[in-house]
Design a protein around this motif. Structure first.
Motif: not given
Lengths: 316, 316
Positions: B14-19, B27-30, B121-125, B299-304
Motif C-alpha cells: 500500500t505504502a512505500i515508507k522511507v527514512g 532514525l531522523m526523518h521519515t 533494524g532491531e539488532a543494529w539500533a 523496540t522499533l515497532g513498525n520502523n524496524a
C-alpha cells in the motif's frame, strides 16, 4: 618448493598427533608422540613444540614455509584469547597456550575445541570441500557438533554454538534425562551411548533379539545385527536415525545449511543409518529448506582433527 | 554537517515508507507515499526514486551525504544479485531492483526480505543495539525470523536461514498441519493466527470463557481476557508462550545467540507472554547455553523495517 604449509595439532590425553597440510587442506605428513600428561603442563607444551618442529624438519618443507600452527583440544577454550580454559584429559586449566606456543615457535598459533576443529576439517578438505555453509555432527559417546558458516567456524555468543546434541527432540512420553540435565536431547538416543542403552534395555527385558551379553554390547554389534535382519536391532537403529533426522530438520529451519556431515563411530553404520536419516529429514523439513541440501558421511575419519586444526590459520 | 546518511525503504503493498538514518541507526526523518501497485512495476520503481529524493531534499542533509539506499520487501529476494524474485503484494517478479535503482539514484543500493531487514533494524539500533549475535522473531500472521550473526544478516545456503516459524515443536498427538505442509511448526501455535484459532476452537466447543463472537476474535482480545483472569484465554497464551520458548531452546543449542528479540503484534501482549517464555526457556535450555542470554521485546515497532533497510549498507 615455496608454498606455505600449515601444521595441525590434535592434542589428546594419550597422544599428540601433528600433521602438515597445504593451503587446500591436503594432509601430506603426520607424526605422533605421547602426550605425557602425568609429567605436567610444561612437559605437554614442550612435547607439542618438539613434535611440531620434528615433523617440519623431517619433511621436504622448510621452517620458513610454515605459516602457522593450529591446535584442537577436547575441552573449553577461549578462542579469542587463545586460552585452554579447562581440558580435564590433559590436565590444563587456564593455560594461555596460544601465546606460549607463539613465543616458543615464533609462528602464529590458533586454538579451538575438538568438535569445531573436526567440523572445520571436514568442511575444508573432507566431505564438505567447497561448501560454505555446513553443519557437522559427531556421533560418538555423545553427539557433538560444529557449524561452518560462510566458510568459518561459528562460535556463537559464548563459544557454544553447535551444541547439536542438546536439541530436544524426543517427546515427553518417551524422553529420558540427558547428561546436561534436560529431557529428550537427541544425544540420549542417537549417540553410541544411546544406542547401547537401548540395546541393553531390550536384552534385559527379554526382547526376541540376537543381541546378547549385556556387558559387551557395542554400537557396532547393534548395526551388524540390524543388517542381519534382527528386528529389535533394526528398530533401535531406526530410532537413532529418526531423532537425528528430526533434529536436523530443526537445524535446517534455523540456519539453512547446504550440507550436513555426519561423522564419529556411529556414522560407520553406513546406509542402514543414512538412508533412514535422509528419509526422515525429507519427511520433516519444509520443501524449500531441503532443496539441494546434502547429507553425507564424514570422510577424514580421525584425521579431521589434525586437518581442521591446520585450517584454523585460514578459516577462523 | 558532513556525516554520512543512509536511507532505508520499506516497500509495502500500500505504502512505500522511507527514512533517513545516521551511521548508528538513529532514525531522523521519515516520509511515505502510495506504492501504486496498480500502475505497474515501472511506476512503483519511479515512486521509490521520488520518495528517496524527496526525503533527502527536504532534510537538512545534502545528496552528497547520502552513502546509499537499502530496501526491504515482503517476498523472495536474491540478495547477492539484488533481484526481487517474487513479491506478490507489489506485483514484482524477477525485477533487478538493485541495478535499476543504482542507475537512477547514482548511489549504492542493497535489498533483502522484510524479516531479515526488521531483524537487522532491531539488532543494529533497537533492542539488540551493541549485540553481535541475536535472533529475532516476528510474531504476526505467521512466525518470521531473522538471524544476525557476527553483526550481519545471516542468509544461509539458499537465503532461507531464520525460518524460525518452521521449527517443529508440537508433539504429534496435538500437532496440526502448518501452511508449509509439515506438522507441529511453532507457527501453528505462537502466531496471531495460531492464537486466534485456539480461541475460536475454545468458543466453538463451548469452553467456559469470556471470549465470544467467533468472527471477531483478535489476538489482542485473547491477551486482554487472559490478563483479566479468563482461565481459557490464559491457557491459550501459555501454550503459545510454551512452544515459542521450546523452539528458542532448540535455537540456543544450535547457534548460541546472546539475545532473542521478539516483535510483531503478538509481542504486544507484554509480560503475560514474556514471563512465560522466559520461564520455559530457562526450564528447557541447558544451563551453559542460557547463561547471560537475554529475551527482550522489540523496540522499533513498525520502523524496524526502515531502520534495518538503511542498515543493509553497513551490515550486509
Amino acid at each position: 618448493m615455496s608454498e606455505k604449509i600449515y601444521v595441525g595439532v590434535d592434542l589428546g590425553g594419550t597422544a599428540i598427533k601433528v600433521g602438515i597440510c597445504d593451503e587446500h587442506g591436503q594432509l601430506m605428513h603426520t607424526y605422533e608422540g605421547p602426550t605425557e600428561v602425568d609429567k605436567g603442563v610444561d612437559m605437554v607444551i614442550a612435547n607439542i613444540e618438539k613434535y611440531v618442529r620434528h615433523i617440519v624438519v623431517e619433511s621436504p618443507y622448510s621452517w620458513e614455509q610454515l605459516a602457522g600452527v593450529g591446535a584442537g583440544v577436547a575441552g573449553f577454550t577461549n578462542v579469542r584469547e587463545g586460552i585452554i580454559v579447562l581440558a580435564p584429559n590433559i590436565g590444563f586449566r587456564n593455560v594461555a597456550i596460544r601465546s606460549i606456543l607463539e613465543e616458543r615457535l615464533g609462528k602464529p598459533v590458533k586454538i579451538d575445541n575438538d568438535a569445531n576443529v573436526a567440523a572445520l576439517g571436514e568442511a575444508w578438505a573432507g566431505a564438505g570441500k567447497g561448501v560454505d555453509n555446513c553443519v557437522c555432527y559427531t556421533l560418538g559417546t555423545g553427539v557433538g557438533g560444529g557449524l561452518i558458516l560462510n566458510g568459518k567456524i561459528y562460535q556463537g555468543f559464548s563459544g557454544m554454538a553447535g551444541e547439536l546434541g542438546h536439541v530436544s527432540v524426543v517427546p515427553d512420553l518417551e524422553a529420558i534425562q540427558c547428561g546436561c540435565g534436560k529431557m529428550g536431547c537427541v544425544e540420549t538416543v542417537s549417540s553410541a551411548t544411546g544406542i547401547i542403552r537401548m540395546a541393553k534395555d531390550a536384552v534385559e527385558r527379554g526382547d526376541h533379539t540376537s543381541l546378547a551379553l549385556v556387558d559387551k554390547i557395542a554400537a557396532k554389534e547393534v548395526f551388524d545385527a540390524a543388517k542381519a535382519g534382527d528386528e529389535v536391532a533394526l528398530r533401535i537403529v531406526n530410532r537413532a536415525a529418526f531423532y537425528l533426522g528430526k533434529s536436523m530438520a530443526a537445524v535446517a529451519a534455523v540456519i539453512n545449511p547446504e550440507m550436513f556431515i555426519i561423522g564419529g563411530g556411529v556414522s560407520k553404520a553406513g546406509n542402514i543409518l543414512f538412508d533412514e536419516v535422509r528419509t526422515v529429514f525429507a519427511k520433516l523439513t519444509p520443501e524449500p529448506l531441503q532443496e539441494g541440501v546434502k547429507i553425507l558421511e564424514a570422510t577424514l575419519g580421525n584425521n579431521a582433527g589434525i586437518v581442521g586444526a591446520a585450517g584454523l590459520l585460514l578459516r577462523s
